[in-house]
Design a protein around this motif. Structure first.
Motif, PDB file in Angstrom:
ATOM      1  N   LEU A   4       3.140 -10.172  -2.345  1.00  0.00           N
ATOM      2  CA  LEU A   4       2.803  -9.610  -3.659  1.00  0.00           C
ATOM      3  C   LEU A   4       1.307  -9.365  -3.864  1.00  0.00           C
ATOM      4  O   LEU A   4       0.920  -8.272  -4.304  1.00  0.00           O
ATOM      5  N   PRO A   5       0.439 -10.294  -3.537  1.00  0.00           N
ATOM      6  CA  PRO A   5      -0.999 -10.020  -3.732  1.00  0.00           C
ATOM      7  C   PRO A   5      -1.471  -8.796  -2.931  1.00  0.00           C
ATOM      8  O   PRO A   5      -2.268  -7.996  -3.423  1.00  0.00           O
ATOM      9  N   THR A   6      -0.952  -8.654  -1.738  1.00  0.00           N
ATOM     10  CA  THR A   6      -1.345  -7.496  -0.908  1.00  0.00           C
ATOM     11  C   THR A   6      -0.849  -6.201  -1.524  1.00  0.00           C
ATOM     12  O   THR A   6      -1.575  -5.190  -1.575  1.00  0.00           O
ATOM     13  N   VAL A   7       0.390  -6.222  -2.005  1.00  0.00           N
ATOM     14  CA  VAL A   7       0.969  -5.018  -2.624  1.00  0.00           C
ATOM     15  C   VAL A   7       0.163  -4.627  -3.856  1.00  0.00           C
ATOM     16  O   VAL A   7      -0.194  -3.457  -4.042  1.00  0.00           O
ATOM     17  N   ILE A   8      -0.187  -5.600  -4.662  1.00  0.00           N
ATOM     18  CA  ILE A   8      -0.952  -5.315  -5.890  1.00  0.00           C
ATOM     19  C   ILE A   8      -2.348  -4.807  -5.529  1.00  0.00           C
ATOM     20  O   ILE A   8      -2.838  -3.826  -6.107  1.00  0.00           O
ATOM     21  N   ALA A   9      -2.956  -5.429  -4.544  1.00  0.00           N
ATOM     22  CA  ALA A   9      -4.295  -4.995  -4.125  1.00  0.00           C
ATOM     23  C   ALA A   9      -4.253  -3.556  -3.622  1.00  0.00           C
ATOM     24  O   ALA A   9      -5.145  -2.748  -3.912  1.00  0.00           O
ATOM     25  N   ASN A  10      -3.214  -3.197  -2.872  1.00  0.00           N
ATOM     26  CA  ASN A  10      -3.099  -1.840  -2.351  1.00  0.00           C
ATOM     27  C   ASN A  10      -2.796  -0.827  -3.452  1.00  0.00           C
ATOM     28  O   ASN A  10      -3.207   0.322  -3.376  1.00  0.00           O
ATOM     29  N   LEU A  11      -2.056  -1.259  -4.450  1.00  0.00           N
ATOM     30  CA  LEU A  11      -1.705  -0.349  -5.546  1.00  0.00           C
ATOM     31  C   LEU A  11      -2.909   0.021  -6.388  1.00  0.00           C
ATOM     32  O   LEU A  11      -3.076   1.160  -6.804  1.00  0.00           O
ATOM     33  N   PHE A  12      -3.781  -0.945  -6.636  1.00  0.00           N
ATOM     34  CA  PHE A  12      -4.892  -0.709  -7.560  1.00  0.00           C
ATOM     35  C   PHE A  12      -6.249  -0.621  -6.859  1.00  0.00           C
ATOM     36  O   PHE A  12      -7.251  -0.330  -7.489  1.00  0.00           O
ATOM     37  N   GLY A  13      -6.262  -0.859  -5.572  1.00  0.00           N
ATOM     38  CA  GLY A  13      -7.529  -0.805  -4.846  1.00  0.00           C
ATOM     39  C   GLY A  13      -7.858   0.607  -4.401  1.00  0.00           C
ATOM     40  O   GLY A  13      -7.108   1.561  -4.628  1.00  0.00           O
ATOM     41  N   LYS A  14      -9.006   0.770  -3.743  1.00  0.00           N
ATOM     42  CA  LYS A  14      -9.457   2.066  -3.251  1.00  0.00           C
ATOM     43  C   LYS A  14      -8.577   2.494  -2.071  1.00  0.00           C
ATOM     44  O   LYS A  14      -8.224   1.664  -1.227  1.00  0.00           O
TER      45      LYS A  14
END
Ligand code: SF4
Ligand code: SF4
Length: 124
Positions: A4-14
């Motif tokens: 989940l943290p990776t998915v969220i980071a990828n969704l909202f990250g650059k």
């Protein structure tokens, strides 16, 4: 849940990749791209054709006209011809030729350079 943290980071990250073909990367400064012949300066010596490792260049000539032909799909952009040309009429862009669906060649024609008159030629 571990992801989940990776998915969220990828969704909202650059974004890590470009939105190609809408966003195209700039060409590298010394990239070897499309081959260009300034045909007015070409002396049709054939050196480029003899040196080309892909054998994609052909040079034909008669007394008055020369024909320089590039089978550009076979060109690997190595730059050997550019280095070998004795009059430096060959160059390479930093960009590549656009993709195409039909095989084609580039044919350029030019006048043969005039030979200097021999010494002692009548009329000199
Ligand atoms: S080596 Fe240069 S001058 Fe000679 S035929 Fe090729 S492009 Fe022309
Ligand atoms: S760049 Fe290399 S492969 Fe292309 S025409 Fe010149 S010598 Fe041949």
């Amino acid at each position: 849940m571990k992801m989940l943290p990776t998915v969220i980071a990828n969704l909202f990250g650059k974004a890590a990749t470009r939105n190609y073909p809408f966003t195209v990367r700039d060409n590298f400064e010394h990239a070897r791209g499309e081959l260009i012949n300034d045909i007015k300066r070409c002396i049709f010596c054939g050196t480029c054709a003899r040196k080309c490792p892909s054998q994609c260049l052909t040079v034909e000539r008669d007394k008055t006209e020369g024909v320089w032909t590039l089978e550009f799909f076979a060109c690997v952009g190595c730059g050997v011809c550019v280095d070998a040309c004795p009059v430096s009429c060959l160059s390479q862009k930093t960009s590549h030729r656009p993709v195409a669906v039909e095989r084609a060649v580039i044919t350029l024609r030019g006048k043969m350079p005039e030979r200097p008159a021999k010494k002692g030629t009548p009329g000199e």
